[in-house]
Design a protein around this motif. Structure first.
Motif, short mmCIF file in Angstrom:
data_model
loop_
_atom_site.label_atom_id
_atom_site.label_comp_id
_atom_site.label_asym_id
_atom_site.label_seq_id
_atom_site.Cartn_x
_atom_site.Cartn_y
_atom_site.Cartn_z
N MET A 70 0.85 -1.18 0.00
CA MET A 70 0.00 0.00 0.00
C MET A 70 0.89 1.23 0.00
SD MET A 70 -2.77 -1.08 2.93
CE MET A 70 -3.28 -2.78 3.16
N THR A 71 0.42 2.27 -0.69
CA THR A 71 1.16 3.54 -0.76
C THR A 71 2.61 3.29 -1.16
OG1 THR A 71 -0.25 4.22 1.12
CG2 THR A 71 1.43 5.78 0.40
N GLY A 72 2.77 2.52 -2.24
CA GLY A 72 4.09 2.29 -2.81
C GLY A 72 4.99 1.39 -1.99
N GLY A 73 4.43 0.64 -1.05
CA GLY A 73 5.23 -0.24 -0.21
C GLY A 73 5.64 0.40 1.11
N ILE A 74 5.21 1.62 1.36
CA ILE A 74 5.45 2.23 2.67
C ILE A 74 4.81 1.36 3.75
CG2 ILE A 74 4.80 4.19 4.15
CD1 ILE A 74 5.30 6.01 1.75
N VAL A 75 3.67 0.77 3.39
CA VAL A 75 2.97 -0.15 4.28
C VAL A 75 2.68 -1.43 3.49
CG1 VAL A 75 0.75 -0.55 5.44
CG2 VAL A 75 1.96 1.60 5.76
N ALA A 76 2.74 -2.58 4.17
CA ALA A 76 2.38 -3.84 3.54
C ALA A 76 1.43 -4.61 4.46
CB ALA A 76 3.62 -4.67 3.23
#
Length: 252
Positions: free
Chosen positions: A239-245
């Motif tokens: 999510m959000t470019g991999g800032i969160v997974a």
């Protein structure tokens, strides 16, 4: 003979500390920030944490009558929604190792009229005080990176899940784009401590939180850890470019 044994060490952000002291130091951080935790989440994520949690709820598959464990449940964002989904036939356990966070979560949910099917339990993720094969769904949102022995915690979560039950781990992770990663580093190590200083008068706690994100396993490493613990069908969604997974696994 001289005893040359030393206590095992682990990381607390970028510091190396004795394993026996990490839980205490993490507790100090969350005692400090508990009262303004929700406000800081909104400020630091621009409100995005609500979208990340909403997707976690959607992918959890929680249904009426389910037994749900919300580890590191903090101020109760996930537990509140799960409470409405499981209905009076089900139950949600909001668990947190930190007494201050648990009190904030309990008071917040009681203020919102959520109480009948929610229990509040102070618990350590590494040795969960629940029976084997008990929960349909276990979630941990933005809590695993603060656990000293992540492998033990994942094994403990597997133990308390029913066969076919699902674990969802929502956590900060590693952006795939180098430019985004650089921008995120600049944001984390400059804006987060500054915001912590201005809003909670505590820059150090938010400096630790930024460091703890960098020390957390990346997406593939965490996936492998879940598989090693015994989870099947492990997947993750950036999510959000991999800032969160969001990692998801099933107990066979």
């Amino acid at each position: 003979m001289n005893d040359t044994r030393q206590d095992s060490t682990t990381h607390f952000g970028y510091q190396t500390v004795e394993e026996s002291r990490k839980a205490e130091k993490v507790a100090e951080v969350f005692h400090s920030v508990a009262s303004r935790y929700d406000l800081m989440n909104d400020v630091l994520s621009g409100g995005m944490h609500r979208l990340w949690k909403r997707q976690t709820i959607e992918l959890s598959g929680v249904r009426r009558g389910n037994q749900v464990l919300d580890i590191a449940g903090g101020t109760g964002d996930l537990s509140r929604k799960f409470s409405s989904l499981v209905g009076p036939e089900g139950q949600v356990v909001l668990a947190d190792i930190n007494d201050s966070m648990l009190k904030v979560g309990r008071d917040r949910l009681l203020d919102k009229g959520v109480a009948g099917n929610v229990r509040f339990v102070q618990a350590d993720a590494e040795c969960l005080p629940f029976p084997d094969n008990h929960f349909d769904v276990v979630t941990i949102a933005f809590g695993l990176r603060n656990v000293t022995h992540k492998d033990r915690a994942i094994e403990s979560m597997l133990r308390v899940l029913k066969p076919g039950g699902r674990l969802l781990i929502l956590e900060f992770s590693k952006p795939g784009n180098p430019l985004l990663s650089k921008l995120y580093d600049t944001y984390s190590f400059n804006f987060m401590p500054l915001a912590g200083k201005l809003i909670t008068n505590d820059a150090d706690s938010y400096r630790y939180l930024a460091e703890s994100i960098r020390m957390h396993p990346d997406q593939e490493t965490l996936k492998a850890m879940m598989e090693a613990a015994g989870f099947a069908g492990v997947t993750y969604h950036n999510m959000t470019g991999g800032i969160v997974a969001l990692h998801r696994g099933i107990k066979p």
